[in-house]
Design a protein around this motif. Structure first.
Motif, PDB file in Angstrom:
ATOM      1  N   UNK A  31       4.565  17.353   5.585  1.00 27.37           N
ATOM      2  CA  UNK A  31       4.516  16.086   5.814  1.00 27.37           C
ATOM      3  C   UNK A  31       3.024  15.439   6.104  1.00 27.37           C
ATOM      4  N   UNK A  32       2.623  14.533   5.049  1.00 24.65           N
ATOM      5  CA  UNK A  32       1.313  14.096   5.369  1.00 24.65           C
ATOM      6  C   UNK A  32       1.264  12.933   6.233  1.00 24.65           C
ATOM      7  N   UNK A  33       0.327  12.828   7.155  1.00 24.86           N
ATOM      8  CA  UNK A  33       0.249  11.368   7.995  1.00 24.86           C
ATOM      9  C   UNK A  33      -0.811  10.870   7.622  1.00 24.86           C
ATOM     10  N   UNK A  50      14.321  10.433  13.236  1.00 31.16           N
ATOM     11  CA  UNK A  50      14.709   9.886  11.890  1.00 31.16           C
ATOM     12  C   UNK A  50      14.101  10.653  10.913  1.00 31.16           C
ATOM     13  N   UNK A  51      12.865  11.130  11.008  1.00 36.79           N
ATOM     14  CA  UNK A  51      11.920  11.834  10.172  1.00 36.79           C
ATOM     15  C   UNK A  51      12.556  12.898   9.656  1.00 36.79           C
ATOM     16  N   UNK A  85       0.735  -1.273  -0.004  1.00 41.36           N
ATOM     17  CA  UNK A  85       0.030  -0.119   0.022  1.00 41.36           C
ATOM     18  C   UNK A  85       1.045   1.324  -0.034  1.00 41.36           C
ATOM     19  N   UNK A  86       2.104   1.210   0.601  1.00 39.76           N
ATOM     20  CA  UNK A  86       2.944   2.391   0.770  1.00 39.76           C
ATOM     21  C   UNK A  86       3.497   2.663  -0.655  1.00 39.76           C
ATOM     22  N   UNK A  87       3.690   1.579  -1.377  1.00 41.19           N
ATOM     23  CA  UNK A  87       4.426   1.650  -2.713  1.00 41.19           C
ATOM     24  C   UNK A  87       3.471   2.171  -3.712  1.00 41.19           C
ATOM     25  N   UNK A 117       5.197  11.558   2.846  1.00 38.51           N
ATOM     26  CA  UNK A 117       4.355  10.930   3.665  1.00 38.51           C
ATOM     27  C   UNK A 117       4.681  10.200   4.581  1.00 38.51           C
ATOM     28  N   UNK A 118       3.857  10.051   5.834  1.00 40.90           N
ATOM     29  CA  UNK A 118       4.396   8.778   6.769  1.00 40.90           C
ATOM     30  C   UNK A 118       3.164   7.928   6.689  1.00 40.90           C
TER      31      UNK A 118
END
Length: 152
Positions: free
Chosen positions: A118-120, A84-85, A27-29, A92-93
């Motif tokens: 950054x979108x969560x 680390x972010x 899903x992340x990909x 996107x996270x």
């Protein structure tokens, strides 16, 4: 001019790779280039209150080999798991449906560090099935082998 591919950050322990992990990474990909942050052993001990079954280097090696992963790195040791972010600076996270990350604390951290864009996102549901969680797999192994004894 080509549009820049988004960077999607996913983090987790990735101890015993199971279909739920693959579902999350797939899903992340779909959202962009996937960078996975693998939890350090000391953070596994702190958050899960137990020893990791597979050490961080081995977990990292396995995660790097998954086709949906563009890059995998070890997270920072210590209590600041969000640090680390600031190095990755993802677009996107993506959080798993059962990850114990406080989204409001994460948003505050991002704002404090100038990462307002950054979108969560969080996956809405887990992949169906009994063995789509490391805890369920561990519990099944304990149950089965407590009946029959050690494996030869």
């Amino acid at each position: 001019m080509r549009k820049k591919e988004k960077t999607v950050m996913v983090g987790g322990t990735f101890e015993i790779i199971h279909p739920g992990h693959i579902y999350l990474l797939r899903e992340a990909s779909k959202l962009g280039k996937v960078i996975v942050v693998v939890a350090r052993d000391e953070n596994v001990r702190r958050f899960k209150n137990r020893e990791p079954i597979i050490n961080e280097k081995q977990r990292l090696t396995v995660v790097k080999s998954i086709k949906y992963v563009s890059k995998a790195i070890l997270g920072n040791p210590g209590p600041d798991i969000f640090q680390i972010v600031t190095k990755i600076k993802p677009d996107i996270i993506l959080l798993g449906p059962d990850q114990k990350v406080d989204e409001n604390k994460l948003k505050d951290y991002l704002k404090e560090h100038g990462l307002n864009n950054v979108e969560i996102r969080r996956l809405k549901k887990k992949l169906e099935g009994e063995l789509n969680s490391t805890t369920n797999i561990i519990n099944k192994i304990i149950k089965e082998y407590s009946k029959s004894g050690p494996v030869a």
